[in-house]
Design an enzyme around this catalytic site. Structure first.
Site, PDB file in Angstrom:
ATOM      1  N   ARG A 251       0.862  -1.183   0.000  1.00  0.00           N
ATOM      2  CA  ARG A 251       0.000   0.000   0.000  1.00  0.00           C
ATOM      3  C   ARG A 251       0.897   1.231   0.000  1.00  0.00           C
ATOM      4  O   ARG A 251       1.997   1.213   0.562  1.00  0.00           O
ATOM      5  CB  ARG A 251      -0.906   0.016   1.224  1.00  0.00           C
ATOM      6  N   GLU A 280      -2.551   8.437  -4.132  1.00  0.00           N
ATOM      7  CA  GLU A 280      -2.975   8.035  -5.481  1.00  0.00           C
ATOM      8  C   GLU A 280      -4.460   8.363  -5.717  1.00  0.00           C
ATOM      9  O   GLU A 280      -5.258   8.320  -4.784  1.00  0.00           O
ATOM     10  CB  GLU A 280      -2.707   6.539  -5.699  1.00  0.00           C
ATOM     11  N   HIS A 298      -0.934   1.513  -9.873  1.00  0.00           N
ATOM     12  CA  HIS A 298      -1.629   0.521  -9.054  1.00  0.00           C
ATOM     13  C   HIS A 298      -2.262  -0.560  -9.936  1.00  0.00           C
ATOM     14  O   HIS A 298      -3.465  -0.846  -9.838  1.00  0.00           O
ATOM     15  CB  HIS A 298      -2.690   1.178  -8.176  1.00  0.00           C
TER      16      HIS A 298
END
Length: 334
Positions: A251, A280, A298
């Protein structure tokens, strides 16, 4: 443990209702709508509070919700207050930092995650990023595209992968698969986890800074919680050292991004491969400009195969819940 079923909804003769709180592709949407009455936040056009209030007021209100990891929606006390009929949360992520597990336990809400659906894909991506950073693949590709090869000559040398000491933070499903892949390169694996894993031959470090000090590469593949937030900061980066490389497929908030930017800018580490970010989808302009940093949006979890697998896995967890059967991938509640 068998999950509480939605027998009341089934008895009404109508398909049970679910909340859909994440974007899905057409095939995913069709698979859900074939089985359930789907109350879809995105297609509703409503802000979340209004959507939840409307969902709570329908006949046979929803007893299950499909949520996305790393998103802005948290399954917490306020969320369950808004839709008190909910008894199941199915996350399409492996991590559950967006779900208040203690609140779920208090209310009798069962939780399922994506299990190992993505594990191999994330491990592949992590190794790919490591190779890219160390061999400067993307940077060298840009060098060729810009026409610099005939003008400036040979591109600076990268570093070999084989034989490198790789420290992995989080030796769960993903971390274990990363280790297995890197063993094939002749890398020496060590790890940090909540406790030693006696089934693996790798060296265990209870202290992340000590792990970094004994590593050429540090890979972050742990879950995000209060203990792992900013688990990589200034001290760990300094321990990794000026020749070290950081890869993060966990993460964004596992890494203190401001500290990472400083370490890269000051040459205190050699490079980084990042698939996740603290803010993000916004990414630091400094990171975007650094030639020794590989960035992806991601996407480590996403392949055509994993998208299909996730669809089937999510539906199977929902089917299990509404049938009163054990969830496929239950999350342990405190």
């Amino acid at each position: 443990m068998a999950s509480p079923s939605a027998g009341g909804a089934a008895a009404s003769g109508k398909p049970p209702a679910i909340l859909l709180l994440r974007p899905v592709d057409r095939h995913f949407a069709v698979a859900l709508r074939e089985r359930y009455r789907v109350l879809d936040l995105l297609s509703s056009g409503q802000p979340l509070p209004a959507f939840l209030a409307a969902a709570a007021g329908v006949p046979d209100p929803p007893r299950a919700a499909v949520v996305m990891g790393g998103g802005s929606i948290r399954a917490d006390a306020a969320f369950f207050d808004a839709v008190p009929s909910l008894r199941c949360v199915v996350s399409t992520a492996a991590g559950v930092d967006h779900i208040d597990l203690a609140e779920c336990a208090r209310r009798g809400v069962v939780v399922a995650n994506s299990g190992t659906v993505y594990s191999g894909d994330v491990a592949d991506h992590a190794v790919g990023m490591l190779i890219d950073v160390m061999r400067r693949v993307s940077a060298a590709e840009r060098y060729v595209r810009r026409g610099l090869w005939p003008v400036q000559g040979a591109y600076p040398l990268g570093s070999k992968i084989s034989g490198k000491r790789v420290g992995i933070i989080g030796l769960g499903n993903i971390g274990s698969l990363i280790a297995k892949r890197l063993e094939a390169f002749g890398c020496v694996i060590s790890y940090n986890s909540r406790k030693p894993k006696h089934s693996v031959p790798y060296t265990y470090y209870a202290d992340v800074r000590a792990l970094a000090a004994d590593s050429d590469v540090l890979v972050v593949s742990c879950a995000l919680n209060s203990e792992t937030r900013h688990i990589v900061g200034d001290e760990v980066l300094d321990a990794l050292g000026e020749g070290g490389v950081l890869v993060n497929v966990g993460r964004g908030a596992n890494v203190d991004e401001a500290a990472l930017v400083r370490a890269l800018r000051e040459g205190r580490i050699a490079g980084a491969g990042l698939d996740v970010f603290e803010g993000e989808p916004k990414v630091s302009p400094e990171l975007r400009e650094m030639e020794n940093v590989v960035l992806t949006p991601h996407v480590a979890v996403w392949t055509a195969e994993s998208r299909s697998d996730l669809r089937e896995h999510t539906v199977a967890n929902l089917d299990a819940f509404f049938s009163g059967e054990p969830l496929l991938t239950p999350v342990m509640l405190p």
